[in-house]
Design an enzyme around this catalytic site. Sequence first.
Site, PDB file in Angstrom:
ATOM      1  N   HIS A 135     -12.220  -0.084   4.104  1.00  0.00           N
ATOM      2  CA  HIS A 135     -12.585   1.069   4.944  1.00  0.00           C
ATOM      3  C   HIS A 135     -13.265   2.205   4.175  1.00  0.00           C
ATOM      4  CE1 HIS A 135     -10.573  -0.648   8.337  1.00  0.00           C
ATOM      5  NE2 HIS A 135      -9.388  -0.607   7.773  1.00  0.00           N
ATOM      6  N   ASP A 171      -9.517  -9.414   8.339  1.00  0.00           N
ATOM      7  CA  ASP A 171      -8.485  -8.391   8.547  1.00  0.00           C
ATOM      8  C   ASP A 171      -8.508  -7.929  10.008  1.00  0.00           C
ATOM      9  OD1 ASP A 171      -6.758  -6.257   6.747  1.00  0.00           O
ATOM     10  OD2 ASP A 171      -7.639  -5.306   8.523  1.00  0.00           O
ATOM     11  N   HIS A 173      -8.364  -5.063  11.203  1.00  0.00           N
ATOM     12  CA  HIS A 173      -9.188  -3.864  11.405  1.00  0.00           C
ATOM     13  C   HIS A 173     -10.649  -4.172  11.064  1.00  0.00           C
ATOM     14  CE1 HIS A 173      -5.069  -2.382  10.531  1.00  0.00           C
ATOM     15  NE2 HIS A 173      -5.369  -1.442  11.427  1.00  0.00           N
ATOM     16  N   ASP A 260      -2.855  -8.702   8.705  1.00  0.00           N
ATOM     17  CA  ASP A 260      -2.303  -7.846   9.762  1.00  0.00           C
ATOM     18  C   ASP A 260      -2.698  -8.344  11.153  1.00  0.00           C
ATOM     19  OD1 ASP A 260      -4.897  -7.176   9.139  1.00  0.00           O
ATOM     20  OD2 ASP A 260      -4.526  -5.035   8.836  1.00  0.00           O
TER      21      ASP A 260
HETATM   22 ZN   LIG Z   1      -6.138  -4.096   8.391  1.00  0.00          ZN
END
Ligand SMILES: [Zn+2]
Length: 385
Positions: A135, A171, A173, A260
Site C-alpha cells: 500500500h 492479498d 486488499h 487475509d
Molecule cells: Zn491485506
Amino acid sequence: MTDRSILIHHPDFAEYDFGPGHPLRPERLQTGLGLLQACGVYDPLTDSPAVVPATRTELALVHDDVFIDAVIGAGSGDAPPAVYAHFGLHSRDNPPFPCMHEASAFVTGGSVGAARAIMRGEALHAFNPAGGLHHALKARASGFCIYNDPAVAAAVLAREFGARVFYVDFDCHHGDGVQWLFYDDPGVFTLSFHETGTYLFPGTGAPDEIGEGAGERTSANVPFAPYTEDASWQEAVEGLLPDLVERFRPDVLISNHGCDTHDWDPLTHLSLTTASLVWQARLTHELAHSACEGRWLALGSGGYEWRRVVPRSWAILWAEMAQRPLDDVLPEAWVREWEIAEGAPMPRTISDGPGTVRRIPRRAEIEALNRESVRLARSFAGLPN
Ligand SMILES: [Zn+2]
Ligand SMILES: [Zn+2]
C-alpha cells in the site's frame, strides 16, 4: 541454472512493529517460521542468505526524498508526530515507532536482495514472508506499509536488469501502491485480485483501472464480492491470470500471497479456505516456470490471523516453492505451544475441514457478481470474453 529456493528472513524483521494493539503482529514471524521449522521444511542455516537493508538510492527509485526524510525523522522522534501527518505517519494505521526507517529499509532490502539473487542465478525462487508492503505510496505511508518493497524490487529488476516484471497480488486488499507507482510504466504489469473497494480499504481496484499513457493496459483488477468462496475465487483467477501473463511475456514474476482472504481473517470479508492458498501457490509456480524460466519472487504480505492462518499459509507456499513434502497434520508440539501461549484452540491440519466456511445463502448471487468482474477486467484488458 540453479533450482534453489531461498527464504528471506532475519530476526530483526520483527523490529517492524507498530506496537501493541496493532493488527500487524510481528509475532507472525515466530508462529509462521516456527511452523516451517517444526514441519521440517525450512532450515534457517541453509535456506536463508544474509540480508542487507535497502539503500537510500534503492528506496528513491519509487519514493520521494522528502518522504524518506520524514520516515527517518518520525522514527527518531525528533519532532511531535503531528509534524509527519502529511506523510501518513500520524495515524492509527501507521504510527511512528523507533527506528521505523531502519526496520522498513531492512524488510525492503530482503525483497531487493531476493530479486537480485534470482536475476544473478543464485536462486530460482525466493520468498520474503515479511515483504509485500503493497500500500505504500510515493510520498505517503498507508495501510501498515512504510516503504513499498514489491515496488522497489520491481524497479530494481526493471532498471538494473532490464527485466519485464509481472506483479500479481492475491492479498485481500487492492495492491494500490504498486499499481499507482507503475501506472504509466509499460514494463511492469500489475494485476490485483481483492475484495471490492466498496467495503474494504483502500477503496480502489475497479476493473476500469487499467494504467495510463504508455502504461495503458498494464494494470488489471478483479474486485470480489464479500463472502466469496474457493470455487468462485479460483474460477476468476484462472479466467484472467494465465492469459495476461502469456500476453505480457514477463522475465520475472512477483507474487503477493497475503492470506487475509481466508474466512477467519479479522479485518476482511472473503471466505476462502487454505485450499485456495494451495491452489494459487501451485498455479503461480507453474506460471513462473512456463513463462519466466522459473524466476519467481513471492511475498508474504497481509494476514491478521497470525496463529491459525498465517503460519499455514506460509508453510503451504514455501513447501510448494522448495518442493518439500508437507504433511497435512500439523506437528503436535507446535500446535500445543501456541494453544497454551494464547489459551485458544488451534487447527490441527493444513487443510480446513468441512464447516470452516459458513454456508452463505447468497452464493449464486456472489458468483454472478464475480463473473461480471472478470468479464469486465477481460474487456478492459482487450481479451476476448
Ligand atoms: Zn491485506
Ligand atoms: Zn520451481
